[in-house]
Design an enzyme around this catalytic site. Structure first.
Site, short mmCIF file in Angstrom:
data_model
loop_
_atom_site.label_atom_id
_atom_site.label_comp_id
_atom_site.label_asym_id
_atom_site.label_seq_id
_atom_site.Cartn_x
_atom_site.Cartn_y
_atom_site.Cartn_z
N THR A 28 22.44 52.80 -12.21
CA THR A 28 23.82 53.03 -12.61
C THR A 28 23.88 53.26 -14.12
O THR A 28 23.11 52.68 -14.87
CB THR A 28 24.67 51.79 -12.24
OG1 THR A 28 24.60 51.62 -10.83
CG2 THR A 28 26.12 51.95 -12.67
N GLU A 103 21.61 46.20 -9.03
CA GLU A 103 20.42 46.83 -9.65
C GLU A 103 19.20 45.94 -9.47
O GLU A 103 18.10 46.42 -9.15
CB GLU A 103 20.67 47.07 -11.14
CG GLU A 103 21.72 48.13 -11.41
CD GLU A 103 22.10 48.28 -12.87
OE1 GLU A 103 22.64 49.33 -13.21
OE2 GLU A 103 21.88 47.35 -13.66
C1 5RP Z 1 24.34 49.36 -15.81
C2 5RP Z 1 23.04 49.35 -16.52
C3 5RP Z 1 22.60 50.60 -17.21
O1 5RP Z 1 21.34 50.93 -16.78
C4 5RP Z 1 22.58 50.35 -18.68
O2 5RP Z 1 23.85 49.89 -19.08
C5 5RP Z 1 22.22 51.64 -19.44
O3 5RP Z 1 23.28 52.53 -19.39
P1 5RP Z 1 23.21 53.99 -20.01
O4 5RP Z 1 22.21 54.76 -19.22
O5 5RP Z 1 24.63 54.50 -19.84
O6 5RP Z 1 22.83 53.85 -21.46
O7 5RP Z 1 22.33 48.38 -16.54
O8 5RP Z 1 24.66 48.12 -15.27
#
Ligand code: 5RP
Length: 223
Positions: A28, A103
């Site tokens: 995500t 996740e």
């Molecule tokens: C979501 C997550 C994402 O992997 C993390 O926040 C990184 O996000 P982005 O790819 O938008 O930088 O752990 O729960």
């Protein structure tokens, strides 16, 4: 190169780790979204995907990629997801988007975890990014106080946010996480905690880092 361009490049690189004719796990966030978009043109090479959030399931479905419930699936060949921070041992902080619990579950099932991130996410010591902790709503104050006394830092409830599981998130500011595995276990041991955003006991196997000089591939053999 912008941060988004780096994310796009690592997302494209992650396509190489797809195992044909299997079910993959999809994370995500913005980097995972770039990955889903890169997956769309080759979607016929996989059976489908298990999503780590409602948002990811919606995006996969909008591209015509079959989404499986985890309970229908025997195995997941590879899990591809972003991170908020990684140290050099591929211990991660995740959950900036609030999807940490699902996740972590999908990562636990997957045979391989490929983490995709831009180079700003690689740090010496985890903790500059506030550590997310998903909590049962009625336990939020209790867990907050226990984190302060057992772990340290300053936990704050994420405002106007409810997870896909109907829970709250505490974001813990001001930690310097020198022993990620121990800290992950210590937070999980607080009653009312659903999970925390440290992915250390099951960290990434491969880290694809987007840099100005192209994608760097770092891999780690876990015992
Ligand atoms: C979501 C997550 C994402 O992997 C993390 O926040 C990184 O996000 P982005 O790819 O938008 O930088 O752990 O729960």
């Amino acid at each position: 190169m912008t941060q988004d361009e780096m994310k796009q490049e690592v997302a494209q690189e992650a396509i190489k780790y797809i195992v044909k004719d299997t079910i993959i796990g999809v994370g995500t966030g913005s980097t995972a979204n770039f990955f889903i978009d890169a997956l769309a043109p080759i979607k016929n090479q996989i059976k489908g995907a298990v999503a780590s959030s409602v948002a990811t399931a919606d995006r996969l479905t909008s591209h015509g990629i079959k989404v499986y419930d985890l309970n229908e699936v025997d195995s997941i060949s590879v899990y591809i997801d972003g991170a908020d921070e990684s140290d050099n041992d591929f211990n991660l902080i995740k959950g900036g988007g609030g999807a940490l619990t699902r996740e972590k579950i999908v990562a636990a099932v997957a045979q391989k975890f490929v983490c995709i991130a831009d180079e700003s996410k690689l740090v010496e010591t985890l903790g500059n990014f506030d550590l997310p902790v998903e909590v049962i709503p009625m336990a939020a104050n209790y867990v907050k106080n226990e984190i302060i006394s057992r772990i340290g830092g300053s936990p704050k409830i994420r405002e106007n946010f409810v997870t896909d599981n109907g829970n709250y998130i505490l974001d813990v500011h001001g930690l310097q996480i020198l022993k990620p595995k121990e800290t992950e276990r210590a937070i999980d041991a607080i009653v009312g905690t659903v999970t925390n955003g440290l992915f250390a006991n099951r960290g990434a196997d491969i880290l694809l880092l987007g840099t100005n000089d192209g994608v760097k591939t770092l891999s780690l053999k876990r015992s």
